[in-house]
Design an enzyme around this catalytic site. Structure first.
Site, mmCIF file in Angstrom:
data_model
loop_
_atom_site.group_PDB
_atom_site.id
_atom_site.type_symbol
_atom_site.label_atom_id
_atom_site.label_comp_id
_atom_site.label_asym_id
_atom_site.label_seq_id
_atom_site.Cartn_x
_atom_site.Cartn_y
_atom_site.Cartn_z
ATOM 1 C CG ASP A 110 35.907 37.841 39.904
ATOM 2 O OD1 ASP A 110 36.041 37.007 40.819
ATOM 3 O OD2 ASP A 110 35.015 37.764 39.042
ATOM 4 C CG ASP A 112 34.511 32.321 37.689
ATOM 5 O OD1 ASP A 112 35.361 31.588 37.154
ATOM 6 O OD2 ASP A 112 33.886 32.003 38.714
#
Length: 522
Positions: A110, A112
């Site tokens: 991922d 963030d």
């Protein structure tokens, strides 16, 4: 072989008295650590001030209980020399499930709070921007503008009861941790919390059983971006209550959530970030960052990326404009938008346990991949570093150890029910509660640790164990391990096993490993 090793270690770790060397734990009913408790029971491994036969009169019983208490204080003090602290490594990786990196062929990340960690200034910016949206677009009172973001108020993993405007911490068994329920910025008395839920601390399963942490009336805040949302929600409720303004609780919740979404999901924050799409990766990795990844996908819209087959992949050109060509393969060095996991699996053939994916959101990033597709998962929990540093402090270690010993003492000595003994037990209960509050406040004054209530794991911890094979404070923790390293979860005892816990101290069947042998335990 492992079982034999554990049995041998258990014999070795017994605390011995002056009776000619180690002896195995007795299964006799006279041993309060191994058999049914009884007022006169005692294990010969622990010294005591009182005689073997417990007294029968009230004053003598009270003295007997306090003598056991003092014995336990001395034992705990001797057990914890200064070197007991700093046993845990904040940069370690912790395993819920056995996994060997030798078997991993594909690593996914991922962005963030996984690849990218944001500056502390981001959350106040999200808070103040959403607050101003409420005032200027939703016509909320101007007085709300006086509130600023307080980073110390909330923690991740809390639940919010929309109809009651309650922000609270819930344990793995769906019980509210008393002392952690807030309406606005003010704590709600325990008696009121119990009354609100029909005379219990328990939250019914149907209210919070949604797969992504959303029941019909309760939402769980699971990602790090939810911290400013919880803060804003609490501030707005605080303003309305403080000014005796009537409000619809569901509408207020929706307005705050929509304002945060305007900042985060609908694009204001992403407009800030995507003014230069490659800026973050160039800053972290360098100008050739695309060559390090076989596939790059932006705006995947998780968790629907994992479940919705209808969204096709779209390629972006060098200027970030969408291309509408049909995607038949995913090219290295290119950037793709949206798409879905089913097309991704078809195009890459990356399936099952040879894929290890890292993310910070237990639901949106990890749950579907582990439960429905068999991928291995790693949770990034930035709060872990701070919590471990607190656990490593002498204050925490001594407070928790004595709390566990005192709990065991209470369990063992509750057989004494005369008036004087009940006064002693009540004093111990009061001290235990004070210790719990002290330990809680070390992490967060309002809500404590994200991983534990007073004793049980939190609901957040329950999901962390369910949805992640590994968890760590940062991706950089991987740098401490070889690429063929195997992670082994610690064998944590079940309640009917429990050979290593501090509350065994009071029973006289102390089975704690020597501190020198504990140094390797992460």
């Amino acid at each position: 072989m492992a079982g034999a090793g554990l049995r041998a270690a258990a014999r070795r770790w017994l605390l011995c008295g002056g009776h000619g060397g180690p002896r195995a734990a007795s299964s006799s009913p006279s041993c309060p650590g191994c058999g049914p408790p009884g007022p006169g029971a005692h294990c010969p491994g622990v010294p005591r001030s009182a005689p073997a036969q417990a007294p029968t009169s009230g004053a003598d019983l009270s003295a007997h209980l306090w003598a056991r208490y003092q014995d336990m204080r001395r034992l705990v003090h001797d057990l914890l020399p200064p070197e007991v602290c700093s046993l845990l490594n904040p940069a370690a990786i912790y395993a819920n499930n056995e996994i060997s990196l030798r078997d991993v062929e594909v690593y996914g990340f991922d962005y963030d709070y996984t690849l990218a960690q944001y500056a502390d200034a981001l959350h106040p910016e999200i808070f103040s921007t959403a607050r101003d949206i409420l005032i200027e677009h939703y016509k909320y009172p101007e007085g709300i503008r006086k509130y600023d973001y307080n980073p110390s108020f909330a923690i991740r993993g809390l639940h919010y009861d929309i109809q009651k405007s309650l922000l609270m911490k819930i344990d793995a068994f769906h019980y509210v941790q008393l002392g952690t329920a807030y309406r606005g910025l003010q704590p709600v008395p325990d008696e009121e919390v119990i009354e609100l839920y029909g005379g219990t601390q328990h939250i019914p399963l149907y209210q919070m059983s949604g797969f992504y942490g959303k029941g019909p009336s309760i939402k769980q805040f699971m990602d790090i971006f939810s911290l400013p949302e919880m803060a804003l929600l609490s501030c707005v409720v605080d303003y309305f209550l403080g000014h005796s303004l009537e409000f619809d609780q569901a509408h207020l919740y929706k307005d705050v959530t929509d304002a945060i979404r305007d900042v985060h999901v609908k694009g204001l924050m992403y407009q800030w970030i995507e003014q230069d799409m490659d800026k973050g990766m160039r800053h972290m990795v360098g100008p050739d960052w695309r060559q390090l990844f076989d596939v790059v996908i932006v705006q995947a819209d998780k968790p629907s990326f994992f479940t919705d087959r209808r969204k096709p992949f779209r390629k972006l050109d060098e200027k970030g404009s969408l291309q509408w060509d049909r995607i038949t393969r995913l090219e290295k060095g290119k950037i793709y938008r949206q798409g879905n996991l089913f097309d991704f699996l078809r195009l890459t053939e990356w399936r099952g346990p040879r894929v290890l994916y890292f993310g910070d959101h237990l639901y949106s990033d990890l749950a579907d991949l582990m439960l429905r597709h068999g991928w291995r998962t790693g949770a990034i929990i930035p709060e872990l570093e701070r919590e471990i540093r607190i656990i490593n402090t002498e204050q925490y270690m001594h407070s928790l150890t004595w709390q566990q010993a005192l709990t065991g003492l209470l369990e063992r000595m509750q057989t004494y029910q005369d008036a004087e003994s009940r006064q002693v037990l009540a004093a111990w209960m009061k001290e235990r509660q004070e210790l719990r509050c002290i330990t809680k406040a070390l992490f967060n004054a309002q809500f404590g640790s994200i991983f534990r209530t007073f004793h049980n794991p939190t609901y957040f911890s329950r999901r962390l164990v369910r949805f992640s094979d590994l968890y760590m404070a940062s991706l950089s923790c991987l740098l401490n391990y070889r690429v063929d390293f195997t992670f082994y979860p610690r064998r944590t005892p079940l309640q009917h096993e429990a050979p290593l816990w501090m509350d065994q101290l009071c029973t006289g069947c102390m089975k704690t490993p020597f501190l020198g042998d504990m140094a390797h335990i992460r």
